[in-house]
Design a protein around this motif. Structure first.
Motif, PDB file in Angstrom:
ATOM      1  N   MET A   1      55.011 -21.543  -9.976  1.00 49.96           N
ATOM      2  CA  MET A   1      55.182 -22.994  -9.980  1.00 49.96           C
ATOM      3  C   MET A   1      56.200 -23.435  -8.926  1.00 49.96           C
ATOM      4  SD  MET A   1      53.116 -24.178 -12.308  1.00 49.96           S
ATOM      5  CE  MET A   1      53.615 -25.791 -12.856  1.00 49.96           C
ATOM      6  N   MET A   2      57.364 -22.797  -8.899  1.00 48.83           N
ATOM      7  CA  MET A   2      58.423 -23.235  -7.990  1.00 48.83           C
ATOM      8  C   MET A   2      58.731 -22.240  -6.889  1.00 48.83           C
ATOM      9  SD  MET A   2      61.183 -25.313 -10.240  1.00 48.83           S
ATOM     10  CE  MET A   2      62.049 -25.911  -8.806  1.00 48.83           C
TER      11      MET A   2
ATOM     12  N   GLY B   1      56.846 -29.172  -9.782  1.00 50.48           N
ATOM     13  CA  GLY B   1      55.428 -28.988  -9.485  1.00 50.48           C
ATOM     14  C   GLY B   1      54.489 -29.306 -10.632  1.00 50.48           C
TER      15      GLY B   1
ATOM     16  N   SER C   1      51.746 -31.709  -9.362  1.00 49.64           N
ATOM     17  CA  SER C   1      50.690 -31.066  -8.569  1.00 49.64           C
ATOM     18  C   SER C   1      49.773 -30.255  -9.469  1.00 49.64           C
ATOM     19  CB  SER C   1      51.296 -30.134  -7.525  1.00 49.64           C
ATOM     20  OG  SER C   1      52.176 -30.827  -6.689  1.00 49.64           O
ATOM     21  N   TYR C   2      50.366 -29.626 -10.490  1.00 44.18           N
ATOM     22  CA  TYR C   2      49.595 -28.754 -11.381  1.00 44.18           C
ATOM     23  C   TYR C   2      48.527 -29.533 -12.136  1.00 44.18           C
ATOM     24  CZ  TYR C   2      48.526 -25.580 -15.210  1.00 44.18           C
ATOM     25  OH  TYR C   2      47.881 -24.792 -16.111  1.00 44.18           O
TER      26      TYR C   2
ATOM     27  N   PRO D   1      48.691 -32.415  -3.195  1.00 44.68           N
ATOM     28  CA  PRO D   1      49.938 -31.626  -3.229  1.00 44.68           C
ATOM     29  C   PRO D   1      51.151 -32.541  -3.381  1.00 44.68           C
ATOM     30  CG  PRO D   1      49.128 -31.766  -0.990  1.00 44.68           C
ATOM     31  CD  PRO D   1      48.140 -32.502  -1.832  1.00 44.68           C
TER      32      PRO D   1
ATOM     33  N   VAL E   1      54.009 -32.440  -5.052  1.00 44.87           N
ATOM     34  CA  VAL E   1      55.379 -31.937  -4.927  1.00 44.87           C
ATOM     35  C   VAL E   1      55.691 -31.594  -3.467  1.00 44.87           C
ATOM     36  CG1 VAL E   1      54.933 -29.487  -5.377  1.00 44.87           C
ATOM     37  CG2 VAL E   1      57.089 -30.489  -6.074  1.00 44.87           C
ATOM     38  N   HIS E   2      54.642 -31.254  -2.706  1.00 40.48           N
ATOM     39  CA  HIS E   2      54.850 -30.987  -1.276  1.00 40.48           C
ATOM     40  C   HIS E   2      55.317 -32.262  -0.571  1.00 40.48           C
ATOM     41  CE1 HIS E   2      53.111 -28.966   2.589  1.00 40.48           C
ATOM     42  NE2 HIS E   2      54.288 -29.498   2.786  1.00 40.48           N
TER      43      HIS E   2
ATOM     44  N   SER F   1      58.996 -32.562  -1.396  1.00 38.22           N
ATOM     45  CA  SER F   1      59.843 -31.606  -0.666  1.00 38.22           C
ATOM     46  C   SER F   1      60.004 -32.058   0.771  1.00 38.22           C
ATOM     47  CB  SER F   1      59.208 -30.214  -0.673  1.00 38.22           C
ATOM     48  OG  SER F   1      58.973 -29.798  -1.975  1.00 38.22           O
TER      49      SER F   1
END
Lengths: 186, 492
Positions: free
Chosen positions: B332-333, B410, B413-414, B421, B423-424, B427
């Motif tokens: 996940m991370m 995440g 995203s999951y 994406p 969480v991308h 980030s």
């Protein structure tokens, strides 16, 4: 003769006093916007915008005669800040942050003429006459003043390699430059 | 005592059974150890050895510098063969300053003084010893523990929470260490409790680890340390989620757990504290889960820091099939590995070799505004709205929606049915914010340097004028004196 000297002195003094007072009471306020804009600009007086230093650039911005994107070292962050202050929409899509670079002295060509350290606006060049010069990474803003004055082309701007501290995730969908370079180096 | 209700969270398939039933095995020493000088958050350590020097296991090789830092020690006795760049276990694969050691296999340890009764030490002394042992948060964040202990003691915390959540799928290193080394962990917890002066100490363990719960309960029976089962969900191991579940207190936005009088440490960190204070052993090894569908025999290994990841896979029987993706940390991370030559560091909880079936995901489709991500977000943010703003380069808008409180777990995203994406995006936006902050700091520094330079130039010009004036005056005085002397001679 004494009367003439006295009368001229009195006339001169009183006129001077009137002028002095007038200068104080009828002073034209400078545009305060210029000062605010100047505070936003980097203040290194590098002249890359084509204006004489940051004050000139701020003046031109306040007049509206210069585009918001005039300052290469400021990058996107500065354009956004200027747009916010001036209350205009900034088109950030065309603005690229300059590739972070620093000046580098090529040791085999440097003759120790001291010209570069005399023009450096941030005192980033260390050196003495007839001694090799060096650049402080932290202080260099890559303004290029030193490149212009070097008589032997011994100083040039080199893009900074991405480091672990400066690396960030690329935009989703497009791999970041640093990412690719890192993989290649590894 | 009841448990408190939690916000958000997801339930990914745990896949822990692959590695959780085999005991921890020590990994034999590899041919070379690559010990990075920066394995923690903060300033990198400074090399304390020279190339060619012989070191003993546990000897200092990198001294901490600055206020937030951690020292680095030699994981084995041997010879320092190089100090230079080596690829870092980081998504970029960029190089990091690294001390390379060739172990000699002698197992000679550097002897540190051990207190007869560690519990008799002063609280600040416990923190100092943990800091000198190079202990950092072993849950993955790798924040220097001594800094956290000192800050907590000064600000005062009433509850110490030990995080045994381990909510990431596949990872079982905390599960195994709790099953096998419960007594040491409890001693470590009591030492941390003494170091910060906390009144309560609670260990939170997910209820999908019954053996670990039983072992910890048995070890803590005669002490004041309480063991609590918490529901298994992701991200239970996030410290703020753990605090919420156990105490029902919420950490304020952009705040720290110390703001509400709580300190959170990982179970493995507690074990490392016990090792440092009771055995005089600095942090030179850690438990790493090796798992994933492509690994022949998934298990947990006790790995010397600096071991290349390839050695871990080799010790687990190699690959069944060519892995589709190598991951450092949890699925996940964690992040993708550039290659298997990077070393295990203090913050490495696991290395995974995943097959295509385990990672398969279609190309992203447009957002259908189903708000699954909003329900999944444990922080209570609006991931779909934040991502839309980041996509449009409106970072200020994303920050106003709470981007800085995003923990990058995440979960969004999951659950996203469109495979965006999310969480991308966050980030990326956090990186951009950090870059903006850096350029602002640089601009400030430039302005200061430019002002100092212009002040100096003015001073030099003024001094030059003054010197010229002084020279002129001296010359005039000299001439006057000469004239006076001539006159005096003439009159005489």
């Amino acid at each position: 003769m004494i009367a003439a000297i006295l009368s001229l002195t009195v006339i001169g003094t009183s006129l001077g006093l009137v002028l002095g007072l007038a200068a104080r009471f009828f002073r034209v306020e400078g545009n305060p916007l210029v000062e605010e804009l100047e505070a936003l600009l980097p203040g290194s007086q590098c002249g890359q915008c084509g204006y004489p230093g940051c004050t000139g650039a701020a003046q031109a911005l306040a007049d509206g005669s210069a585009p918001l994107t005039l300052c290469p070292p400021g990058g996107r962050a500065l354009v956004a800040a200027l747009a916010a202050r001036l209350g205009v929409e900034a088109d950030l899509s065309g603005v690229k942050d300059a590739v972070p670079s620093i000046a580098e002295v090529r040791e085999e060509l440097c003759i120790g003429c001291t010209r570069c350290y005399k023009v450096c606006p941030t005192d980033a060049v260390l050196g003495a006459a007839k001694h090799l010069h060096a650049v402080f990474r932290e202080a260099c803003t890559a303004c290029g003043s030193c490149v212009d004055v070097c008589p032997t082309e011994a100083i040039l701007l080199r893009p900074l390699a991405p480091s672990l501290q400066s690396w960030g995730w690329g935009r989703p969908g497009q791999p970041s430059l640093a990412d690719n370079e890192g993989r290649l180096a590894a | 005592m009841r448990l408190f209700k939690l916000r958000g969270g997801v339930h990914p398939e745990a896949r822990k059974a692959d590695s959780s039933e085999r005991p921890i095995r020590p990994l034999p020493l590899p041919q070379r150890l690559f010990v990075p000088l920066q394995q923690h958050i903060g300033a990198p350590a400074r090399p304390a050895v020279r190339v060619g020097e012989t070191v003993r296991a546990g000897q200092l090789v990198g001294a901490g510098q600055g206020s937030v830092t951690a020292p680095v020690h030699a994981p084995a006795s041997g010879i320092v063969v190089a100090i230079g760049d080596h690829p870092a276990p980081h998504p970029s694969g960029l190089p990091v300053a690294t001390v390379t050691i060739e172990p000699d296999g002698d197992d000679r340890w550097f002897e540190y003084e051990v207190a007869a009764d560690p519990f008799a030490l002063a609280p600040e002394d416990i923190a100092a010893r943990a800091g000198a042992a190079g202990i950092v948060g072993l849950g993955g964040a790798a924040f220097p523990s001594a800094v956290k202990l000192d800050a907590s003691r000064r600000s005062g915390v009433d509850t110490l929470i030990i995080n045994g959540g381990e909510c990431e799928p596949y990872l079982t290193c905390d599960d195994r260490i709790m099953r096998e080394r419960a007594a040491e962990i409890v001693t470590g917890i009591r030492l941390i409790q003494r170091a910060v002066g906390a009144r309560h100490a609670i260990v939170g363990i997910e209820d999908n680890k019954p053996e670990a719960l039983a072992a910890m309960r048995a070890a803590a029976a005669a002490t004041e340390v309480r063991i609590r089962a918490v529901p298994a969900m992701y991200p239970m191991g996030w410290e703020k989620q753990m605090i919420q579940a156990l105490l029902g207190r919420e950490v304020p936005a952009e705040g720290r757990s110390a703001d509400i009088g709580v300190l959170v440490h990982n179970v493995a960190t507690a074990w490392a504290v016990q090792q440092a204070l009771c055995r005089g052993r600095p942090l030179v090894s850690r438990i790493v889960t090796v798992s994933g569908g492509a690994v022949a025999q998934p298990c947990n290994l006790e790995v010397p820091i600096g071991t290349p990841v390839q050695a871990l896979f080799d010790a687990c029987g190699g690959f069944l099939s060519t892995p589709a993706r190598l991951v450092l940390g949890g699925p996940m991370m964690g992040h993708q590995l550039a290659h298997t030559g990077v070393p295990v560091v203090k913050g490495t909880s696991g290395v995974l070799a995943l097959t295509q079936a385990e990672i398969g995901r279609a190309a992203p489709a447009p957002c259908i505004r189903c708000s699954s991500c909003v329900r999944a977000c444990p922080v209570g943010l609006l991931p779909l709205e934040m991502a839309a703003r980041v996509r449009a380069d409106d970072l200020a808008g994303a920050v106003a929606l709470g981007l800085k409180d995003c923990i990058g777990c995440g979960s969004c995203s999951y659950v996203c049915p469109s495979g965006i994406p999310l969480v991308h995006f966050f980030s990326y936006a956090k990186g951009e914010l950090a870059a903006q902050a850096r350029s602002k700091a640089k601009q400030e520094a430039t302005r200061k340097l430019a002002a100092e330079r212009s002040a100096r130039m003015e001073r030099i010009a003024r001094e030059r004028e003054e010197a010229a004036a002084a020279r002129k005056a001296a010359k005039a005085a000299k001439e006057a004196a000469a004239r006076a002397a001539e006159q005096a001679e003439a009159t005489a």
